[in-house]
Design a protein around this motif. Structure first.
Motif, mmCIF file in Angstrom:
data_model
loop_
_atom_site.group_PDB
_atom_site.id
_atom_site.type_symbol
_atom_site.label_atom_id
_atom_site.label_comp_id
_atom_site.label_asym_id
_atom_site.label_seq_id
_atom_site.Cartn_x
_atom_site.Cartn_y
_atom_site.Cartn_z
ATOM 1 N N ILE A 189 0.838 -1.204 0.000
ATOM 2 C CA ILE A 189 0.000 0.000 0.000
ATOM 3 C C ILE A 189 0.871 1.252 0.000
ATOM 4 O O ILE A 189 0.626 2.203 -0.759
ATOM 5 N N LEU A 190 1.906 1.259 0.841
ATOM 6 C CA LEU A 190 2.800 2.416 0.899
ATOM 7 C C LEU A 190 3.501 2.615 -0.443
ATOM 8 O O LEU A 190 3.637 3.756 -0.920
ATOM 9 N N GLY A 191 3.933 1.531 -1.065
ATOM 10 C CA GLY A 191 4.576 1.635 -2.371
ATOM 11 C C GLY A 191 3.639 2.206 -3.423
ATOM 12 O O GLY A 191 4.044 3.030 -4.251
ATOM 13 N N LYS A 192 2.379 1.783 -3.395
ATOM 14 C CA LYS A 192 1.391 2.299 -4.352
ATOM 15 C C LYS A 192 1.129 3.783 -4.105
ATOM 16 O O LYS A 192 0.968 4.563 -5.054
ATOM 17 N N MET A 193 1.091 4.177 -2.848
ATOM 18 C CA MET A 193 0.892 5.589 -2.524
ATOM 19 C C MET A 193 2.047 6.429 -3.052
ATOM 20 O O MET A 193 1.846 7.520 -3.601
ATOM 21 N N LEU A 194 3.261 5.933 -2.903
ATOM 22 C CA LEU A 194 4.431 6.653 -3.401
ATOM 23 C C LEU A 194 4.383 6.814 -4.913
ATOM 24 O O LEU A 194 4.672 7.886 -5.455
ATOM 25 N N ALA A 195 4.015 5.747 -5.598
ATOM 26 C CA ALA A 195 4.008 5.777 -7.059
ATOM 27 C C ALA A 195 2.899 6.661 -7.603
ATOM 28 O O ALA A 195 3.131 7.521 -8.463
ATOM 29 N N ASP A 196 1.672 6.476 -7.113
ATOM 30 C CA ASP A 196 0.526 7.179 -7.691
ATOM 31 C C ASP A 196 0.473 8.660 -7.305
ATOM 32 O O ASP A 196 -0.081 9.466 -8.042
ATOM 33 N N SER A 197 1.026 9.000 -6.156
ATOM 34 C CA SER A 197 1.003 10.404 -5.740
ATOM 35 C C SER A 197 2.073 11.231 -6.434
ATOM 36 O O SER A 197 2.030 12.461 -6.427
ATOM 37 N N GLY A 198 3.058 10.539 -7.029
ATOM 38 C CA GLY A 198 4.193 11.247 -7.614
ATOM 39 C C GLY A 198 5.294 11.521 -6.612
ATOM 40 O O GLY A 198 6.282 12.177 -6.942
ATOM 41 N N GLY A 199 5.151 11.011 -5.388
ATOM 42 C CA GLY A 199 6.171 11.241 -4.365
ATOM 43 C C GLY A 199 7.508 10.635 -4.729
ATOM 44 O O GLY A 199 8.569 11.245 -4.518
ATOM 45 N N ALA A 200 7.491 9.413 -5.289
ATOM 46 C CA ALA A 200 8.741 8.772 -5.690
ATOM 47 C C ALA A 200 9.425 9.567 -6.799
ATOM 48 O O ALA A 200 10.644 9.763 -6.791
ATOM 49 N N ASP A 201 8.639 10.062 -7.756
ATOM 50 C CA ASP A 201 9.190 10.877 -8.829
ATOM 51 C C ASP A 201 9.779 12.180 -8.286
ATOM 52 O O ASP A 201 10.792 12.674 -8.800
ATOM 53 N N GLN A 202 9.139 12.715 -7.259
ATOM 54 C CA GLN A 202 9.632 13.959 -6.669
ATOM 55 C C GLN A 202 11.024 13.760 -6.081
ATOM 56 O O GLN A 202 11.918 14.619 -6.254
ATOM 57 N N ILE A 203 11.236 12.658 -5.395
ATOM 58 C CA ILE A 203 12.552 12.360 -4.832
ATOM 59 C C ILE A 203 13.580 12.210 -5.950
ATOM 60 O O ILE A 203 14.674 12.777 -5.905
ATOM 61 N N VAL A 204 13.213 11.432 -6.956
ATOM 62 C CA VAL A 204 14.120 11.188 -8.076
ATOM 63 C C VAL A 204 14.499 12.491 -8.768
ATOM 64 O O VAL A 204 15.678 12.782 -8.994
ATOM 65 N N ASP A 205 13.506 13.288 -9.117
ATOM 66 C CA ASP A 205 13.759 14.525 -9.856
ATOM 67 C C ASP A 205 14.572 15.524 -9.047
ATOM 68 O O ASP A 205 15.441 16.215 -9.582
ATOM 69 N N THR A 206 14.303 15.604 -7.750
ATOM 70 C CA THR A 206 15.022 16.547 -6.896
ATOM 71 C C THR A 206 16.502 16.212 -6.817
ATOM 72 O O THR A 206 17.370 17.088 -6.936
ATOM 73 N N ILE A 207 16.797 14.923 -6.614
ATOM 74 C CA ILE A 207 18.196 14.511 -6.492
ATOM 75 C C ILE A 207 18.920 14.625 -7.831
ATOM 76 O O ILE A 207 20.064 15.077 -7.900
ATOM 77 N N LEU A 208 18.253 14.239 -8.913
ATOM 78 C CA LEU A 208 18.884 14.303 -10.223
ATOM 79 C C LEU A 208 19.220 15.733 -10.621
ATOM 80 O O LEU A 208 20.214 15.984 -11.311
ATOM 81 N N ALA A 209 18.390 16.660 -10.194
ATOM 82 C CA ALA A 209 18.632 18.059 -10.541
ATOM 83 C C ALA A 209 19.914 18.586 -9.921
ATOM 84 O O ALA A 209 20.506 19.550 -10.420
ATOM 85 N N LYS A 210 20.357 17.961 -8.850
ATOM 86 C CA LYS A 210 21.550 18.424 -8.148
ATOM 87 C C LYS A 210 22.785 17.589 -8.462
ATOM 88 O O LYS A 210 23.868 17.858 -7.943
ATOM 89 N N ALA A 211 22.634 16.547 -9.294
ATOM 90 C CA ALA A 211 23.744 15.631 -9.554
ATOM 91 C C ALA A 211 24.632 16.137 -10.686
ATOM 92 O O ALA A 211 24.167 16.758 -11.640
ATOM 93 N N THR A 212 25.933 15.842 -10.591
ATOM 94 C CA THR A 212 26.891 16.126 -11.656
ATOM 95 C C THR A 212 27.193 14.824 -12.394
ATOM 96 O O THR A 212 26.912 13.736 -11.882
#
Length: 456
Positions: free
Chosen positions: A93-116
């Protein structure tokens, strides 16, 4: 270091359901595993059915009465599902909440934006490790591989240089860190302390994921130099949402169960008084069921509400999250049934009696047993639950730390050399557009490195 000793079984020895000798039992185990492997690989039978038939075959080859074999199998299935079923459901359930809410994407996008470019492999292993904490391995792959493909394409990176660290992060979390099903089953079977196992698991996971991820990816990229395949990248859930949860709130929700369980472990160590009110309170809130349930409830407010989910969508999300885990629960349960059949047939007693003069450290024996079952069945979970059942008597007189290390040795062994009888092998092959040989050189070798480093 704890050594093997047949006397460790004396207090809790249960009369085996068969009177077969060591030779017949050994042959029965090999034939039972062979039946499972044949049914999974040759006849493509579902792992649940294969484990059920293999358990019955094991009992028959060992000369045990069929009714007792059935009782052992169903008893093991029921106790295993009862022990971890609710936890698996809450994690889904927690995994589905992360995926459908866009929370997992938010983590990914935030970190990638700061990566070299230089830090990108380290960034990918960090993302995968964080995302992999509450997610099943297969769910993590489906969630992260599209991101891996996009990063490799956009930055003109070697696919292996980016992909291997992501796979390593997911795999290490899956094999070593609760609340994933395998470690939870082993903790339950060995009576280990969950908090201590979690703390040691995270400690061991850090150097393991570094060596198997960013370090090994340098060599994997040389051995298999392939670009990200041109394919339609699946649309991520967050792209369909007008808004999504913040980075900090999402990260806090993911880490909440881990923090609660680690807090319980620390209080147990510092207070060490079962009657103390503080320790009893943390025993409740640090229980994995309560910790995961708290994360789900908190996630409603930190993940779903910011993404615009109303009450009507919550029920549907839970149903969709639970639907895919039916097969996982059945496989885990059948693995527990197979484990119990092994135990009740006297296989664990046989191994201890044969090996009492080997002077092999208990963690090494546990690792070797898990490796053998992993190679035979292709399932890390089956390897974990089966090996845990066989070496459970060894944990009876162990200290809390040694019992936790025994759990982690089993988890490490269960990841050894994924090959053609492992669903994960084919999942990686297809997503990365590799052939079988290339998958062995990269994915299979990476899994072996994880197993050896974590088990060392």
């Amino acid at each position: 270091m704890t050594r093997l000793s047949v006397e460790m079984l004396a207090a809790d020895t249960v009369e085996p359901i068969t009177s077969a000798g060591h030779a017949q039992l050994g042959i029965a185990v090999l034939l039972g595993i062979a039946v499972i492997v044949l049914l999974i690989t040759k006849f493509k039978l579902h792992a649940f059915l294969s484990l059920t038939i293999g358990s019955l075959a094991l009992g028959a080859f060992a000369g045990a009465p069929l009714d007792k074999v059935i009782t052992s199998f169903t008893g093991g299935l029921g106790s295993t599902v009862a022990g971890v079923g609710v936890l698996i459901a809450l994690g889904a359930i927690l995994g589905k909440m992360l995926a459908d809410s866009g929370g997992a994407d938010q983590i990914v996008d935030t970190i990638l934006a700061k990566a070299t470019p230089r830090s990108m492999p380290w960034t990918m292993v960090l993302i995968a490790s964080v995302i992999g904490l509450p997610l099943f391995f297969e769910v993590g792959i489906v969630l992260l591989i599209p991101v891996v493909l996009m990063v490799a394409k956009r930055g003109n990176y070697s696919l292996m240089r980016i992909g291997i660290p992501a796979l390593a992060g997911l795999s290490v979390m899956h094999g070593l860190v609760p609340p994933h099903p395998g470690p939870l089953v082993a903790i339950d079977a060995l009576g280990a302390n969950l908090g201590v196992t979690l703390a040691l698991g995270v400690l061991i996971a850090i150097p393991t994921v570094i060596i198997a991820g960013p370090v090994f990816s340098k060599y994997a990229a040389r051995w298999v130099d392939v670009p990200a395949p041109d394919r339609m990248i699946p649309q991520r859930a967050s792209e369909e949402l007008e808004k999504r949860p913040g980075f900090g709130a999402t990260l806090a929700t993911i880490l909440l169960p881990v923090v609660l369980m680690l807090a319980k472990a620390l209080v147990d160590i510092v207070v060490d008084d079962p009657d103390n009110v503080v320790q009893r309170a943390f025993d409740v809130i640090g229980n994995p069921l309560i910790a995961l349930l708290a994360a789900v409830i908190v996630g409603i407010f930190t993940l779903l509400r910011p993404a615009g989910f109303g009450k009507d969508r919550l029920s549907g999300l839970v149903e969709k999250g639970l639907a895919p885990i039916a097969g996982i629960l059945l496989i885990v349960g059948a693995g527990g049934g197979f484990k119990q059949t092994l135990i009740d047939s006297g296989v664990g007693q046989m191994i201890l009696e044969i090996s009492e003069d080997w002077s092999i450290p208990a963690p090494l024996l546990a690792w070797l047993i898990a490796v053998a079952i992993r190679l035979a069945t292709g399932s890390a979970t089956v390897a974990t639950v089966s090996a845990a059942g066989l070496v459970a008597p060894l944990a009876a007189d162990m200290s809390t730390t040694h019992a936790a290390l025994l759990v982690l040795a089993i988890g490490a062994g269960s990841l050894f050399f994924s090959h053609v009888n492992d669903a994960g092998f084919w999942l990686v092959k297809e997503y990365f557009g590799l052939n079988v040989g290339q998958t062995v050189k990269t994915w299979s070798v990476m899994e072996t490195i994880i197993s050896v480093v974590a088990g060392a």
